[in-house]
Design a protein around this motif. Structure first.
Motif, PDB file in Angstrom:
ATOM      1  N   CYS A 146       0.847  -1.195   0.000  1.00 20.09           N
ATOM      2  CA  CYS A 146       0.000   0.000   0.000  1.00 20.09           C
ATOM      3  C   CYS A 146       0.879   1.241   0.000  1.00 20.09           C
ATOM      4  O   CYS A 146       2.035   1.206   0.427  1.00 20.09           O
ATOM      5  N   ILE A 147       0.321   2.328  -0.514  1.00 21.67           N
ATOM      6  CA  ILE A 147       1.051   3.605  -0.587  1.00 21.67           C
ATOM      7  C   ILE A 147       0.170   4.673   0.037  1.00 21.67           C
ATOM      8  O   ILE A 147      -1.036   4.720  -0.206  1.00 21.67           O
ATOM      9  N   VAL A 148       0.788   5.543   0.854  1.00 18.91           N
ATOM     10  CA  VAL A 148       0.040   6.646   1.464  1.00 18.91           C
ATOM     11  C   VAL A 148       0.877   7.915   1.369  1.00 18.91           C
ATOM     12  O   VAL A 148       2.110   7.853   1.408  1.00 18.91           O
ATOM     13  N   GLY A 179      -3.875   2.007  -2.930  1.00 18.92           N
ATOM     14  CA  GLY A 179      -3.623   3.402  -2.585  1.00 18.92           C
ATOM     15  C   GLY A 179      -4.499   3.741  -1.384  1.00 18.92           C
ATOM     16  O   GLY A 179      -5.708   3.515  -1.400  1.00 18.92           O
ATOM     17  N   ILE A 180      -3.854   4.249  -0.314  1.00 17.65           N
ATOM     18  CA  ILE A 180      -4.619   4.697   0.859  1.00 17.65           C
ATOM     19  C   ILE A 180      -4.919   6.169   0.624  1.00 17.65           C
ATOM     20  O   ILE A 180      -3.998   6.970   0.412  1.00 17.65           O
ATOM     21  N   GLN A 181      -6.176   6.553   0.654  1.00 16.59           N
ATOM     22  CA  GLN A 181      -6.520   7.925   0.288  1.00 16.59           C
ATOM     23  C   GLN A 181      -6.590   8.849   1.497  1.00 16.59           C
ATOM     24  O   GLN A 181      -7.068   8.462   2.569  1.00 16.59           O
ATOM     25  N   GLY A 182      -6.065  10.066   1.302  1.00 22.49           N
ATOM     26  CA  GLY A 182      -6.238  11.105   2.326  1.00 22.49           C
ATOM     27  C   GLY A 182      -5.323  10.992   3.529  1.00 22.49           C
ATOM     28  O   GLY A 182      -5.717  11.354   4.646  1.00 22.49           O
ATOM     29  N   GLY A 183      -4.116  10.514   3.349  1.00 23.82           N
ATOM     30  CA  GLY A 183      -3.134  10.521   4.444  1.00 23.82           C
ATOM     31  C   GLY A 183      -3.376   9.421   5.463  1.00 23.82           C
ATOM     32  O   GLY A 183      -4.108   8.462   5.211  1.00 23.82           O
ATOM     33  N   TYR A 184      -2.735   9.567   6.639  1.00 27.70           N
ATOM     34  CA  TYR A 184      -2.802   8.509   7.663  1.00 27.70           C
ATOM     35  C   TYR A 184      -4.230   8.135   8.039  1.00 27.70           C
ATOM     36  O   TYR A 184      -4.556   6.973   8.232  1.00 27.70           O
ATOM     37  N   ARG A 185      -5.067   9.144   8.148  1.00 23.69           N
ATOM     38  CA  ARG A 185      -6.433   8.831   8.594  1.00 23.69           C
ATOM     39  C   ARG A 185      -7.182   7.997   7.554  1.00 23.69           C
ATOM     40  O   ARG A 185      -8.170   7.340   7.881  1.00 23.69           O
ATOM     41  N   GLY A 186      -6.679   7.998   6.329  1.00 22.33           N
ATOM     42  CA  GLY A 186      -7.298   7.206   5.260  1.00 22.33           C
ATOM     43  C   GLY A 186      -7.252   5.711   5.537  1.00 22.33           C
ATOM     44  O   GLY A 186      -8.082   4.962   5.030  1.00 22.33           O
ATOM     45  N   PHE A 187      -6.278   5.269   6.362  1.00 28.76           N
ATOM     46  CA  PHE A 187      -6.198   3.840   6.684  1.00 28.76           C
ATOM     47  C   PHE A 187      -7.494   3.356   7.332  1.00 28.76           C
ATOM     48  O   PHE A 187      -7.924   2.244   7.105  1.00 28.76           O
TER      49      PHE A 187
END
Ligand SMILES: Nc1ncnc2c1ncn2[C@@H]1O[C@H](COP(=O)(O)OP(=O)(O)OP(=O)(O)O)[C@@H](O)[C@H]1O
Ligand SMILES: O=P(O)(O)OC[C@H]1O[C@](O)(CO)[C@@H](O)[C@@H]1O
Ligand SMILES: [Mg+2]
Length: 530
Positions: A146-148, A179-187
């Motif tokens: 995954c990528i963030v 792809g993890i969307q929107g930064g850390y909180r995206g997880f």
């Protein structure tokens, strides 16, 4: 405090469990059958703070304490998963590497942090050289990556995303990338998206981040729960100093839970405030784009009587963009950065210098980094400190403030008519796609990160150290901030080029700068960063 271990025969045992975490490893070039582990006191204290300095003893050359060779190693998954199987690297069969003389980076290859040495000087700190390894610790079909992206924007983020996806796919045959969307909180609060070479094919031509970003919202437990629930085993984290601190926490939690997860940080910062690495991606693009704003200011002010142009550039704590953009341009009369305190009134002050330049040239251009003079501005505006969601101090607009101060002084005190032009191109600079050389740089970073994760390293960041890409422990790049050193020659070059005042005229001013640089939370190891 010394442990001494000797090997007999060619099979060396894995000694990582025997090495105290605060120890450093010494070696010498010729393989000797003796290994000495010793706490080194000759290096600055900074080296020992919160850092895991370990070496995988089985693959590092034998040491010699006299050389004072230090390997600041990155963790490997086998540190807490000793039975992890390994496989031949699929690059062995790759057409791309078919004629490369040495496809795989030897475990003996390290990159020296300090390359300006004197005869007889100690060998100092080294990092593992980045690149593909002979054996990998993931089978291609079992990788779920995954990528963030987190923090502020920077030219080149999309190139890094693209090249991680293409690198995993083209070099290692990995097909499962999220792809993890929107930064850390995206997880934990957003959906993921599937990333394939086709999906990311042309994203490098756009600015911003294809995955979106955010500040705040780092919840280590929730993030690692999510990684675990989704069966993710490679995590690529693109972001600045705050993001890398978060990546270190994720790695620690992964290790605590004993998960086979490679955590790789790719340093991103337009401010170039990340320690150890030569410079951050997007920085060159930013400096280039800043020229357009400076040129525009110059055109404006030389076309009028007593024109004063002010250009504000990014740089919260580090004035690298302002410094290098100024040095590159030649039309800048004065550069103001956070590291160099300045004052307005009196002998040697900015007002005096402006008046002098106006008399001489009838116009002048000032470049100011957004973090410059913040205390000065706060004092005069009676402003209180506010922070963003990540806890970063929100800056006051020093450009607007300075414009007003100069106007007031010349109109009311000096009774002079001046023509002020204020340009704030900060977000316009940050939002553009990366230039050609940054694109190449981003590609190398992404491929290095992929090779490192496949090779089973975790809790590492990648970046060039003296032009050679290396794996660096994450904590090493977050414990200090890279700033412009006023005591370094680069700042002297700028002063010599603009012929501006140094503003270090007050009693003790020089000493206080030296004290700040030696005691402060800055990257003292990096003497000349660019
Ligand atoms: N000490 C920390 N521990 C864990 N997470 C952190 C820490 N500091 C920041 N973060 C997280 O990292 C992310 C990005 O941090 P921040 O907004 O400071 O940007 P950054 O990565 O430093 O990039 P830049 O400053 O270049 O814009 C945020 O989601 C924030 O919650
Ligand atoms: O995007 P935001 O939250 O306005 O942040 C702006 C800050 O981000 C940076 O560009 C760093 O990423 C700083 O130079 C600047 O102060
Ligand atoms: Mg930051």
């Amino acid at each position: 405090m010394e442990a001494s271990i000797s090997f007999l025969g060619s099979t060396k045992p894995n000694l990582s469990s025997l090495i105290p975490s605060s120890n450093v490893l010494h070696r010498r070039d010729s393989p000797l059958p003796a290994l000495k582990l010793k706490k080194v006191s000759v290096f600055p204290k900074i080296l020992h703070q919160n850092r895991l300095i370990r070496a995988q003893c089985s693959d590092v050359l034998a040491p010699n304490e006299d050389d004072e060779f230090v390997l600041e190693d990155v963790p490997h998954l086998t540190k807490f998963l000793p039975d992890l199987p390994s496989y031949p690297n699929p690059l062995k069969e790759s057409q791309a590497y078919a004629i490369v003389k040495q496809t795989f980076v030897s475990s003996q290859d390290v990159v020296a942090q300090n390359i300006v040495v004197q005869k007889g000087s100690k060998r100092g700190v080294h990092f593992r050289r980045a690149g593909p390894r002979e054996r990998v610790y993931f089978r291609s079909d079992e990788v779920k990556a995954c990528i963030v992206t987190c923090g502020g924007l920077c030219p080149g983020i999309n190139t890094v995303i693209r090249e991680i996806v293409c690198g995993l796919n083209n070099m290692y045959g990995v097909n499962n990338i999220l792809g993890i969307q929107g930064g850390y909180r995206g997880f934990y609060s957003k959906n993921t998206m599937t990333l394939t070479p086709k999906v990311v094919n042309d994203i490098h031509k756009r600015g911003g981040t294809f995955l979106q970003t955010s500040r705040g919202g780092h919840d280590t437990a929730k993030i690692v729960d999510n990684i675990q629930d989704r069966g993710i085993n490679q995590v690529y984290i693109i972001g600045g100093d705050g993001t890398q601190k978060g990546a270190e926490k994720i790695y620690q939690e992964v290790e605590r839970r004993g998960l086979q997860v490679a955590v790789s940080g790719i340093p991103k910062t337009i401010d170039n405030d990340i320690a150890v690495i030569d410079k951050s991606f997007g920085f060159d693009t930013a400096v280039e784009e800043a020229q357009r704003a400076i040129n525009a200011a110059h055109v404006e002010v030389e076309s009028v009587e007593n024109g004063v142009g002010i250009v504000k550039l990014m740089g919260r704590y580090s004035g690298f963009i302002a410094m290098i953009a100024t040095l590159a341009n030649r039309d800048v009369d004065c550069c103001l950065i956070p590291e160099s305190p300045f004052f307005l009134e009196g002998n040697g002050g900015l007002f005096e210098f402006i008046e002098h330049r106006l008399k001489e040239n009838r116009h002048m251009v000032i470049v100011i980094a957004e973090g410059a003079g913040q205390d000065y501005v706060a004092q005069s505006m009676h402003a209180s400190e506010t922070k963003d969601e990540s806890g970063n101090r929100l800056l006051l607009d020093v450009g607007l403030w300075l414009t007003q101060q100069i106007k007031d002084h010349f109109t009311n005190v000096r009774k002079m008519t001046i023509n002020m032009k204020y340009i704030d191109p900060t977000y316009m600079i940050r939002a553009i796609p990366s230039n050609a050389s940054d694109n190449v740089y981003c590609t190398l970073l992404a491929q290095s990160a992929v090779h490192g994760a496949m090779a089973g390293y975790s809790g590492f960041t990648v970046g060039p150290v003296n032009s050679k890409h290396a794996y660096i422990p994450i904590s090493r790049v977050t414990e200090v901030t890279n700033t412009v050193k006023l005591t370094d020659r680069m700042w002297a070059r700028l002063l010599a080029s603009t012929n501006q005042p140094s503003f270090l005229t007050g009693e003790g001013a020089l000493q206080s700068v030296i004290d700040m640089e030696t005691q402060g939370n800055f990257d003292n190891m990096k003497i000349s960063s660019i």
